[in-house]
Design a protein around this motif. Structure first.
Motif, mmCIF file in Angstrom:
data_model
loop_
_atom_site.group_PDB
_atom_site.id
_atom_site.type_symbol
_atom_site.label_atom_id
_atom_site.label_comp_id
_atom_site.label_asym_id
_atom_site.label_seq_id
_atom_site.Cartn_x
_atom_site.Cartn_y
_atom_site.Cartn_z
ATOM 1 N N TRP A 181 0.999 -1.245 0.080
ATOM 2 C CA TRP A 181 0.164 -0.080 0.079
ATOM 3 C C TRP A 181 0.880 1.251 0.071
ATOM 4 C CZ3 TRP A 181 -3.697 -1.814 4.427
ATOM 5 C CH2 TRP A 181 -4.818 -2.459 3.953
ATOM 6 N N GLY A 182 1.756 1.084 0.870
ATOM 7 C CA GLY A 182 2.690 2.432 0.825
ATOM 8 C C GLY A 182 3.497 2.795 -0.148
ATOM 9 N N GLN A 183 4.319 1.779 -0.731
ATOM 10 C CA GLN A 183 5.009 1.812 -2.082
ATOM 11 C C GLN A 183 4.374 2.194 -3.260
ATOM 12 O OE1 GLN A 183 6.402 -2.289 -1.968
ATOM 13 N NE2 GLN A 183 8.009 -1.886 -0.393
ATOM 14 N N LYS A 184 3.162 1.867 -3.334
ATOM 15 C CA LYS A 184 2.102 2.262 -4.215
ATOM 16 C C LYS A 184 1.843 3.747 -4.058
ATOM 17 C CE LYS A 184 -2.365 1.210 -6.790
ATOM 18 N NZ LYS A 184 -3.338 0.440 -6.895
ATOM 19 N N ALA A 185 1.327 4.144 -2.780
ATOM 20 C CA ALA A 185 0.901 5.429 -2.727
ATOM 21 C C ALA A 185 2.222 6.453 -2.845
ATOM 22 C CB ALA A 185 0.343 5.509 -1.316
ATOM 23 N N SER B 275 4.934 6.045 -4.568
ATOM 24 C CA SER B 275 5.746 6.515 -5.737
ATOM 25 C C SER B 275 4.574 7.239 -6.658
ATOM 26 C CB SER B 275 5.698 4.905 -6.421
ATOM 27 O OG SER B 275 4.333 4.246 -6.572
ATOM 28 N N THR B 276 3.455 6.916 -6.305
ATOM 29 C CA THR B 276 2.545 7.966 -7.140
ATOM 30 C C THR B 276 2.482 9.364 -6.576
ATOM 31 O OG1 THR B 276 0.954 6.045 -7.131
ATOM 32 C CG2 THR B 276 0.306 8.387 -7.607
ATOM 33 N N TYR B 277 2.537 9.629 -5.338
ATOM 34 C CA TYR B 277 2.320 10.865 -4.697
ATOM 35 C C TYR B 277 3.736 11.746 -4.512
ATOM 36 C CZ TYR B 277 -2.166 9.578 -3.380
ATOM 37 O OH TYR B 277 -3.769 9.131 -3.367
ATOM 38 N N GLU C 23 14.517 7.710 -1.214
ATOM 39 C CA GLU C 23 15.200 8.171 -0.033
ATOM 40 C C GLU C 23 14.315 9.152 0.604
ATOM 41 O OE1 GLU C 23 18.923 9.928 -0.756
ATOM 42 O OE2 GLU C 23 19.995 7.706 -1.207
ATOM 43 N N LEU C 24 13.240 9.821 -0.375
ATOM 44 C CA LEU C 24 12.202 10.940 0.211
ATOM 45 C C LEU C 24 11.258 10.349 0.958
ATOM 46 C CD1 LEU C 24 12.328 13.377 -3.202
ATOM 47 C CD2 LEU C 24 13.444 13.581 -1.180
ATOM 48 N N TRP C 25 10.715 8.948 0.442
ATOM 49 C CA TRP C 25 9.832 8.484 1.233
ATOM 50 C C TRP C 25 9.848 8.588 2.903
ATOM 51 C CZ3 TRP C 25 8.557 3.354 -2.060
ATOM 52 C CH2 TRP C 25 8.527 3.842 -3.313
#
Length: 277
Positions: free
Chosen positions: A181-185, A187-189, A195-197
């Motif tokens: 869920w987090g990786q999809k969101a 990468s989209t947003y 590194e920014l995540w």
């Protein structure tokens, strides 16, 4: 300017729904506010509730039964929507875990999404100002949430020391950089620069030294998302390594639903009240 959409008496307090134009999100938004009895004559603290994927301001307000406990403990409860909405807001058809209903409480930086998806700024800046300007509340506030909203509550608190008296979460997504869920969101947003995540990940923020004073996390052991998406143990380990006092309760047999939330929301509100009153 806020516009009242509905008002109902419940446990001698008033349950409202309001709409307003959000300058932060560049669209109209809705939120619910519960005012406990005697709130016209007394300033009460505020508990902000952030809901999860696919939810609106209505899910928690109509399903959890929190009003009984908010009335008992004298707490104003504010539940905003989970994302920007409207014909002008970018969305992805047939995708329930991205776009409308899935704002993830971050400030989007990627093209097109950054025009509206600034949920972090909305929750931590615009909405609190709106509540203070329109309701008879004290300066004390706490925050809670469920799933995606639990993630939101955690990062809002970790990134703003002292803003919230206490923080709790049901079934939070604690390590989004390492779950689907987090990786999809993200990468989209936020784009493809991983590194920014970390600036929007509770576990990573704690590893970087961010602190939270009072933290209570509730997790059902029959939750189908526990191992793959929520990764509660990662939060436990991060808190232990940085000596953050985490009160973690695992609930045998409980799942990810509002049946679970309604079973223990009273315990959470009572817990918050000791720091708010």
């Amino acid at each position: 300017m806020i516009e009242k959409k509905s008002e109902n008496l419940i446990f001698n307090g008033q349950q409202f729904f309001y709409s307003h134009h959000s300058d932060t999100l560049n669209c109209d938004m809705e939120f619910s506010v519960y005012l406990p009895p005697q709130s016209k004559n007394k300033k009460y603290p505020v508990l902000y509730w952030l809901s999860g994927l696919t939810c609106t301001a209505e899910n928690f307000t109509t399903k959890s039964g929190f009003q009984r406990y908010a009335a008992d403990h004298g707490v104003i409860v504010v539940a905003p929507d989970t994302s920007p909405r409207g014909a002008q807001v970018k969305d992805i058809k047939d995708e329930w875990d991205i776009g409308c209903g899935a704002g993830f409480y971050v400030n989007a930086t990627t093209n097109e999404w950054d025009q509206h998806f600034k949920m972090y700024d909305y929750i931590t800046k615009e909405l609190p100002t709106l509540i203070k300007d329109n309701f008879n509340c004290s300066d004390k506030a706490s925050i809670s949430g469920h799933s995606m909203g639990g993630h939101g509550a955690l990062i809002c608190s970790l990134k703003n020391p002292g803003m919230y008296q206490s923080t709790s979460a049901f079934s939070p997504i604690v390590n989004p950089v390492n779950c689907p869920w987090g990786q999809k969101a993200f990468s989209t947003y936020l784009g493809e620069d991983i590194e920014l995540w970390s600036a929007w990940d509770s576990v990573e923020l704690i590893k970087q030294g961010h602190q939270v004073n009072h933290l209570f996390v509730d997790q059902g052991l029959a939750d189908n998302f526990l191992d793959n998406q929520l990764k509660t143990d990662a939060l436990k380990q991060a808190c232990e390594s940085k000596k953050i006092n985490l009160e973690l309760k695992y609930r045998q047999g409980y799942d990810h639903s509002y049946y679970y939330i309604s079973s223990f929301i009273g315990e959470h509100i009572k817990w918050h009240a000791q720091f708010l009153n």
